[in-house]
Design an enzyme around this catalytic site. Structure first.
Site, PDB file in Angstrom:
ATOM      1  CG  HIS A   1      -1.705  -1.238   1.414  1.00  0.00           C
ATOM      2  ND1 HIS A   1      -2.955  -1.471   0.892  1.00  0.00           N
ATOM      3  CD2 HIS A   1      -1.357  -2.383   2.058  1.00  0.00           C
ATOM      4  CE1 HIS A   1      -3.359  -2.679   1.225  1.00  0.00           C
ATOM      5  NE2 HIS A   1      -2.400  -3.261   1.926  1.00  0.00           N
TER       6      HIS A   1
ATOM      7  CB  SER B   1      12.801  22.134 -14.992  1.00  0.00           C
ATOM      8  OG  SER B   1      11.909  23.224 -15.176  1.00  0.00           O
TER       9      SER B   1
ATOM     10  CD  GLU C   1       8.600  11.800 -15.559  1.00  0.00           C
ATOM     11  OE1 GLU C   1       7.560  12.462 -15.635  1.00  0.00           O
ATOM     12  OE2 GLU C   1       9.726  12.328 -15.514  1.00  0.00           O
TER      13      GLU C   1
END
Ligand code: ARG
Length: 460
Positions: free
Chosen positions: A158, A279, A292
């Protein structure tokens, strides 16, 4: 009339909009070498049964050789060609090269059995290539696991700290998945390795072609046994894409974990700069884009499984033009899987594990709580009761902001008289890990055994 239509029995040109909708030469282009191969084997089969003269067979084969040479030299492109598909293109080129003899090449076959022969040849090659790509990722993971057979790591359920494990154990979980993927892929290879040539359009062929011999020339291990199934069947593609979707699912889970581990919030790993981006706005960022993207690309392949399933569902036998829509999802799956595996194999060696961050995380979330319950069991407390007492101890530890190791014996005894000084040793995480001494468990000895088993089959 365009060249492509001169080989069909039509007098009226297909409407321009209909051509745009239905012509697939640029999409099919990657089948070109396979289509030439199929034609060559078919011509040999025709010659062998006397349906084609020696001289005609030689002439057609020579034209196919010329085409291969031009293709290999990079002299051919689909641009500007008005052919319907790759099969029409090859036939037109052969006829353009040797004239009327070329018109004998299509004797006894249909594009229906031909396209499936080409597609199966194509997929066989690419399944083997993907198999090697999987092995490369397995090797990279094996090297990483081998470096960390004693690195304690927080195990999650979890996404909450659950129990301490060994980092290599975590990595080997993915290796086990990839091994299953490899196995599934090879089973899919076996069902792809069937030659449909000789099935004709639907009913078989009128010529006494030795289908088994032709299949052998093409490197197939067996021939299809029902001509109607052979031209209508797309199971092998659905199976390949489904197998790929499962594989991509595994890669996406792994990449998701890399993204989490690489976040400064956890900081368990660094990913090499060649696989992260900065970035344009935020100077502190080091984004795990490649992980990703691999995570994201799984959705494409999953989408392709839907496309193929819905394409075939409720389609009457045998060939229907709908089936031409099988190619784009097939090709995109091959490309996506190959690109993902290859980037992952290159990225894994750039991963460096960060011991301080992992050490810090090991003291969060009372990873040894289950061990405390088992400690009480070892002191004759029934498990249910032990579980309840442990729950109370953990709550009090949370209140007093202490780890289980930091609670005093007096504090422990206020919950259960059976607790002794040896509880501290018992709660040590390394001991906890080594109590999982079962096959498949995370104890040192079993992690080592797992690793040597994997090493035997993968050999990194
Ligand atoms: N381009 C077609 C495909 O990929 C080839 C088979 C066409 N057969 C036909 N009868 N129109 O499915």
């Amino acid at each position: 009339m365009s060249d492509s239509h001169s080989i069909h029995n039509k007098t009226v040109e297909l409407a321009a909009s209909a051509q745009v909708l239905s012509y697939t030469l640029p999409v099919d282009w990657r089948l070109l070498p396979y289509d030439i191969q199929t034609n060559r084997a078919h011509v040999a089969g025709l010659k062998r049964c006397g349906a084609l003269s020696e001289a005609d067979a030689r002439s057609i084969t020579h034209a196919l050789d010329q085409l291969t040479a031009a293709y290999t030299a990079g002299q051919l492109t689909p641009e500007g060609c008005s052919d319907e598909d790759v099969h029409s293109y090859v036939e037109r080129r052969v006829i353009a090269d040797i004239g009327d003899t070329g018109k004998r090449m299509h004797t006894g076959k249909s594009r229906n059995d031909q396209v499936m022969t080409d597609a199966r040849l194509y997929l066989k090659d690419h399944i083997q290539a993907i198999g090697s790509d999987i092995q490369a990722v397995l090797c990279a993971l094996g090297v990483l696991a081998e470096q960390h057979t004693r690195t304690l790591f927080p195990g999650f359920t979890h996404f909450q700290p659950a129990q301490p494990i060994i980092f290599a154990h975590h990595i080997m979980a993915y290796m086990t998945m990839l091994q299953r993927d490899y196995e599934r892929l090879m089973q899919c290879y076996d069902r792809t390795d069937v030659c449909p040539l000789g099935s004709g359009a639907i009913a078989g062929t009128n010529y006494a072609i030795d289908r088994e011999w032709v299949a052998q020339q093409l490197g197939f291990s067996r021939v299809s046994t029902n001509s109607m199934d052979a031209v209508a069947d797309r199971d092998f593609m659905i199976e390949f894409i489904s197998t790929s979707a499962i594989l991509m699912g595994h890669l996406s889970r792994f990449c998701e974990e890399l993204v989490l581990w690489a976040s400064p919030m956890l900081g368990f790993i660094h990913i090499g700069d060649a696989f992260t981006t900065g970035s344009s706005l935020m100077p502190q960022k080091k984004n795990p884009d490649i992980a990703e993207l691999i995570r994201g690309k799984g959705s494409r392949v999953l989408g392709h499984t839907m496309t193929l399933h819905t394409l075939v569902k409720a389609l009457p036998l045998t060939y229907n033009r709908d089936l031409q829509e099988d190619k784009p999802p097939l090709y995109d799956t091959v490309d996506t899987v190959r690109q993902s595996l290859s980037a992952l194999a290159d990225m894994i060696p750039t991963i460096t594990v960060q011991p301080e961050a992992i050490q810090a995380a090991l003291s969060v979330g009372h990873l040894a709580a289950t061990e405390l319950a088992d400690y009480l069991v070892s002191k004759s407390v029934p498990f249910r009761e032990a579980h309840e007492i442990t729950g109370k101890i953990v709550v009090s530890a949370i209140k007093s902001k202490k780890t289980l190791q930091e609670l005093t014996l007096t504090e422990y005894r206020s919950f259960c008289q059976n607790i002794d000084q040896d509880v501290y040793e018992w709660l040590c995480l390394e001991r906890a890990v080594n109590r999982k001494s079962v096959i498949g468990g995370t104890a040192f000895a079993f992690v080592d055994a797992q690793l040597s088993g994997l090493k035997e089959s993968i050999q990194w």
